[in-house]
Design a protein around this motif. Structure first.
Motif, PDB file in Angstrom:
ATOM      1  N   GLN B  19      46.025 -32.234   3.245  1.00  0.00           N
ATOM      2  CA  GLN B  19      44.674 -31.775   3.577  1.00  0.00           C
ATOM      3  C   GLN B  19      43.639 -32.786   3.113  1.00  0.00           C
ATOM      4  N   CYS B  20      43.854 -33.363   1.940  1.00  0.00           N
ATOM      5  CA  CYS B  20      42.913 -34.367   1.425  1.00  0.00           C
ATOM      6  C   CYS B  20      42.919 -35.602   2.305  1.00  0.00           C
ATOM      7  N   VAL B  21      44.107 -36.029   2.716  1.00  0.00           N
ATOM      8  CA  VAL B  21      44.208 -37.203   3.588  1.00  0.00           C
ATOM      9  C   VAL B  21      43.461 -36.937   4.892  1.00  0.00           C
ATOM     10  N   ARG B  22      43.679 -35.761   5.442  1.00  0.00           N
ATOM     11  CA  ARG B  22      43.009 -35.394   6.708  1.00  0.00           C
ATOM     12  C   ARG B  22      41.503 -35.374   6.516  1.00  0.00           C
ATOM     13  N   TYR B  23      41.069 -34.846   5.386  1.00  0.00           N
ATOM     14  CA  TYR B  23      39.636 -34.739   5.127  1.00  0.00           C
ATOM     15  C   TYR B  23      39.002 -36.124   5.053  1.00  0.00           C
ATOM     16  N   VAL B  24      39.638 -37.008   4.303  1.00  0.00           N
ATOM     17  CA  VAL B  24      39.106 -38.375   4.165  1.00  0.00           C
ATOM     18  C   VAL B  24      39.054 -39.048   5.534  1.00  0.00           C
ATOM     19  N   PHE B  25      40.116 -38.860   6.321  1.00  0.00           N
ATOM     20  CA  PHE B  25      40.177 -39.455   7.654  1.00  0.00           C
ATOM     21  C   PHE B  25      39.021 -38.973   8.525  1.00  0.00           C
ATOM     22  N   CYS B  26      38.734 -37.672   8.463  1.00  0.00           N
ATOM     23  CA  CYS B  26      37.655 -37.109   9.303  1.00  0.00           C
ATOM     24  C   CYS B  26      36.276 -37.551   8.841  1.00  0.00           C
ATOM     25  N   ARG B  27      36.148 -37.791   7.551  1.00  0.00           N
ATOM     26  CA  ARG B  27      34.823 -38.093   6.988  1.00  0.00           C
ATOM     27  C   ARG B  27      34.479 -39.567   7.011  1.00  0.00           C
ATOM     28  N   GLU B  28      35.481 -40.435   7.146  1.00  0.00           N
ATOM     29  CA  GLU B  28      35.205 -41.856   6.894  1.00  0.00           C
ATOM     30  C   GLU B  28      34.412 -42.545   7.990  1.00  0.00           C
ATOM     31  N   ALA B  29      34.391 -41.986   9.197  1.00  0.00           N
ATOM     32  CA  ALA B  29      33.836 -42.694  10.352  1.00  0.00           C
ATOM     33  C   ALA B  29      32.366 -43.101  10.213  1.00  0.00           C
ATOM     34  N   ASP B  30      31.533 -42.284   9.577  1.00  0.00           N
ATOM     35  CA  ASP B  30      30.122 -42.648   9.502  1.00  0.00           C
ATOM     36  C   ASP B  30      29.810 -43.540   8.302  1.00  0.00           C
ATOM     37  N   LYS B  31      30.834 -43.829   7.495  1.00  0.00           N
ATOM     38  CA  LYS B  31      30.738 -44.763   6.360  1.00  0.00           C
ATOM     39  C   LYS B  31      29.871 -44.277   5.214  1.00  0.00           C
ATOM     40  N   ILE B  32      29.420 -43.049   5.288  1.00  0.00           N
ATOM     41  CA  ILE B  32      28.671 -42.491   4.150  1.00  0.00           C
ATOM     42  C   ILE B  32      29.701 -42.122   3.076  1.00  0.00           C
ATOM     43  N   PRO B  33      29.450 -42.484   1.831  1.00  0.00           N
ATOM     44  CA  PRO B  33      30.447 -42.209   0.783  1.00  0.00           C
ATOM     45  C   PRO B  33      30.786 -40.727   0.687  1.00  0.00           C
ATOM     46  N   ILE B  34      32.034 -40.466   0.289  1.00  0.00           N
ATOM     47  CA  ILE B  34      32.513 -39.092   0.153  1.00  0.00           C
ATOM     48  C   ILE B  34      32.500 -38.740  -1.321  1.00  0.00           C
ATOM     49  N   LYS B  35      31.974 -37.565  -1.640  1.00  0.00           N
ATOM     50  CA  LYS B  35      31.945 -37.149  -3.052  1.00  0.00           C
ATOM     51  C   LYS B  35      33.347 -36.726  -3.466  1.00  0.00           C
ATOM     52  N   ARG B  36      33.700 -37.058  -4.679  1.00  0.00           N
ATOM     53  CA  ARG B  36      34.999 -36.666  -5.201  1.00  0.00           C
ATOM     54  C   ARG B  36      35.170 -35.144  -5.123  1.00  0.00           C
ATOM     55  N   SER B  37      34.096 -34.440  -5.437  1.00  0.00           N
ATOM     56  CA  SER B  37      34.161 -32.971  -5.423  1.00  0.00           C
ATOM     57  C   SER B  37      34.508 -32.446  -4.031  1.00  0.00           C
ATOM     58  N   GLU B  38      34.022 -33.125  -3.003  1.00  0.00           N
ATOM     59  CA  GLU B  38      34.302 -32.675  -1.633  1.00  0.00           C
ATOM     60  C   GLU B  38      35.792 -32.820  -1.307  1.00  0.00           C
ATOM     61  N   ILE B  39      36.406 -33.887  -1.804  1.00  0.00           N
ATOM     62  CA  ILE B  39      37.839 -34.063  -1.567  1.00  0.00           C
ATOM     63  C   ILE B  39      38.620 -33.014  -2.351  1.00  0.00           C
ATOM     64  N   LEU B  40      38.206 -32.798  -3.598  1.00  0.00           N
ATOM     65  CA  LEU B  40      38.955 -31.865  -4.454  1.00  0.00           C
ATOM     66  C   LEU B  40      38.968 -30.446  -3.893  1.00  0.00           C
ATOM     67  N   GLU B  41      37.941 -30.110  -3.103  1.00  0.00           N
ATOM     68  CA  GLU B  41      37.888 -28.764  -2.498  1.00  0.00           C
ATOM     69  C   GLU B  41      39.070 -28.503  -1.575  1.00  0.00           C
ATOM     70  N   GLN B  42      39.697 -29.577  -1.099  1.00  0.00           N
ATOM     71  CA  GLN B  42      40.811 -29.404  -0.167  1.00  0.00           C
ATOM     72  C   GLN B  42      42.125 -29.129  -0.884  1.00  0.00           C
ATOM     73  N   ILE B  43      42.103 -29.240  -2.223  1.00  0.00           N
ATOM     74  CA  ILE B  43      43.343 -29.050  -2.997  1.00  0.00           C
ATOM     75  C   ILE B  43      43.524 -27.565  -3.287  1.00  0.00           C
ATOM     76  N   ALA B  44      44.769 -27.113  -3.182  1.00  0.00           N
ATOM     77  CA  ALA B  44      45.086 -25.716  -3.492  1.00  0.00           C
ATOM     78  C   ALA B  44      44.681 -25.422  -4.940  1.00  0.00           C
ATOM     79  N   PRO B  45      44.147 -24.218  -5.207  1.00  0.00           N
ATOM     80  CA  PRO B  45      43.655 -23.885  -6.551  1.00  0.00           C
ATOM     81  C   PRO B  45      44.673 -24.175  -7.656  1.00  0.00           C
ATOM     82  N   GLU B  46      45.959 -23.960  -7.320  1.00  0.00           N
ATOM     83  CA  GLU B  46      47.002 -24.166  -8.337  1.00  0.00           C
ATOM     84  C   GLU B  46      47.061 -25.599  -8.806  1.00  0.00           C
ATOM     85  N   TYR B  47      46.600 -26.522  -7.984  1.00  0.00           N
ATOM     86  CA  TYR B  47      46.724 -27.929  -8.352  1.00  0.00           C
ATOM     87  C   TYR B  47      45.399 -28.593  -8.680  1.00  0.00           C
ATOM     88  N   ARG B  48      44.305 -27.792  -8.725  1.00  0.00           N
ATOM     89  CA  ARG B  48      42.993 -28.392  -9.002  1.00  0.00           C
ATOM     90  C   ARG B  48      42.974 -29.127 -10.338  1.00  0.00           C
TER      91      ARG B  48
END
Lengths: 265, 209
Positions: B19-48
């Motif tokens: 999910q994180c890989v997919r998220y980064v892939f979808c977000r990278e196109a406009d070249k605006i930096p991605i917040k770490r917190s935004e990526i972490l939201e894609q992680i299952a709660p058990e692994y946060r």
């Protein structure tokens, strides 16, 4: 990512070119877990084989993209639904831009023009003689969307059973066929594959003309109903052994019946 | 841990990475930096709490599958990520690339590099005007540098000095540092002037750093 098939990649041994198909299969094995794939498909509009990179997921993650705003995506949806709901599957430039008026939160006409140009560059739309059609990317990406939300407008090709976005309708039975599939069939047999009516290029020409007529004139239906009545009375009285002539009049009837049916819809 | 819960645990972990890989892939196109917190939201709660482990795998996957490098940028107290290519590769430009914008960016970065220090904004506008890239009276066009390229981290636009002497200056941003080899810029300039890169001794030294 849309690339045309040209030369294939090379393996580490310089003399061994890798078949594009194998290359794509290898890539697809790697990207499949990410709900993506590379597809080799046929662009009916340009008569070329193309290679398209597709995303299959429609969820909160794919919606996180920031290239287009929600408003812009709404406009795109309006456009493609409008194009799909019209028989000829194309709309004029003015029609496309005026669609912004259907939106709650509007976008300006200038914005609309820029978006249309951008979507043409991305192969989402195609512009031919100031008319917009669905681009090859939309046809491949939105197949599931159309099946789900506009199932009535989806037609399967009589020959290959895949969706037809661009093609021909049989003048007699209205079955849809890809232009490519029809041409391949006609190489062997000069008949419409669905109802075995003799095929002639004039039929396609006549069909297009009659479609234009129904769109332009209001009185067409009135005129046709009068003609049909007189034709029926004539047909029942005529004993005609000349098969060609019969078929010609049959074709004309079919075209008129088709146009009337479309007008009624 | 039972075998079943181990498998389930692995499945959750793999899914989070995906999910994180997919998220980064979808977000990278406009070249605006991605917040770490935004990526972490894609992680299952058990692994946060084990997000570091997840991100290590995410970086590996982005490299393996797409040839992307996930670069961490520290911005005050936030952590941002940008995506750059792991290796330079030749490819035809995208049909949607705005070539004029690209030229303006190249010009700005070259000017900063050749000047050897951050360039004052008036100097930048004058340079862009003289080189025919951006007319001096095109005030709205300046937003390309002060906003878009700055947000994308190609440029940094910062205030130097205090009070009346305060000026805004342009310098290379972190993305430019990662994406654009300085040697490449100098080579282009040298070719344009018909000289050897070594002729520009100051700049040449900087390419060796």
């Amino acid at each position: 990512m849309l690339i045309l098939i040209s030369s294939c990649g090379r393996s580490k041994k310089e003399s061994e070119p890798i078949l594009l198909k194998n290359c794509i299969q290898e890539i697809n094995d790697v990207i499949r877990p990410y709900q993506q794939s590379i597809k080799v498909t046929y662009n009916e509009s340009t008569n070329e084989e193309v290679v398209i990179f597709l995303t299959h997921a429609w969820d909160s993650i794919s919606e996180s993209q920031k290239i287009f705003t929600a408003k812009e995506l709404d406009y795109f949806r309006l456009l493609i639904e409008e194009i799909m709901s019209i028989d000829v599957r194309e709309i004029t430039g003015i029609h496309a831009i005026n669609l912004v008026n259907k939106m709650g939160q509007k976008i300006s006409m200038l914005q609309a023009e820029n978006l249309l140009a951008k979507w043409c560059k991305m192969y989402y739309l195609e512009k031919i003689q100031n008319k917009y059609r669905l681009g090859v990317r939309t046809i491949n990406e939105f197949e599931d969307y159309f099946e789900k939300y506009m199932p009535d407008v989806m037609k399967d090709c009589y020959i290959c059973k895949k969706n037809v976005f661009w093609g021909a309708n049989c003048i007699a039975c209205e079955k849809a066929i890809h232009t490519r599939c029809l041409n391949q069939y006609l190489e062997k047999i000069k008949k419409w594959p669905c109802c075995k009516l003799d095929f002639s290029p004039d039929q396609l020409k006549q069909l297009n003309e009659s479609q234009r007529m129904t769109q332009i004139t209001q009185t067409f239906e009135d005129t046709q109903s009068i003609e049909e009545r007189s034709e029926n009375s004539t047909a029942s009285n005529v004993e005609n052994d000349n098969t060609e002539e019969m078929e010609r009049s049959q074709n004309t009837d079919n075209i008129r019946r088709l146009s009337r049916k479309r007008k009624r819809e | 841990m039972s075998r079943q819960s181990q498998t389930e645990s692995t499945r959750l972990f793999d899914n989070s990475v995906r999910q994180c890989v997919r998220y980064v892939f979808c977000r990278e196109a406009d070249k605006i930096p991605i917040k770490r917190s935004e990526i972490l939201e894609q992680i299952a709660p058990e692994y946060r709490k084990k997000s570091k482990n997840v991100l290590v795998e995410v970086e590996k996957e982005l490299k393996r599958v797409y040839g992307y490098k996930l670069v961490e940028i520290k911005d005050k107290d936030k952590i941002l990520y940008i995506v750059v290519l792991d290796e330079a590769c030749e490819s035809p430009p995208s049909r949607t690339t705005d070539l004029l914008q690209k030229r303006i960016l190249s010009g700005a970065l070259t000017h900063i590099f050749m000047s050897g220090r951050p360039v004052k904004e008036d100097d930048m506008w004058s340079f862009l005007d003289k080189s025919g890239l951006l007319a001096e009276d095109n005030i709205s066009g300046r937003k390309l540098l002060t906003q878009q390229f700055t947000k994308q981290l190609y440029l940094s636009y910062s205030k130097m000095g205090e009070g009346e002497l305060a000026r805004y200056t342009f310098d290379w941003g972190p993305r430019a540092n990662h994406e654009l080899p300085k040697k490449f810029i100098l080579q282009k300039v040298a070719v344009a002037f018909g000289t050897d890169p070594a002729c520009w001794s100051e700049q040449y030294k900087r390419t060796l750093q």
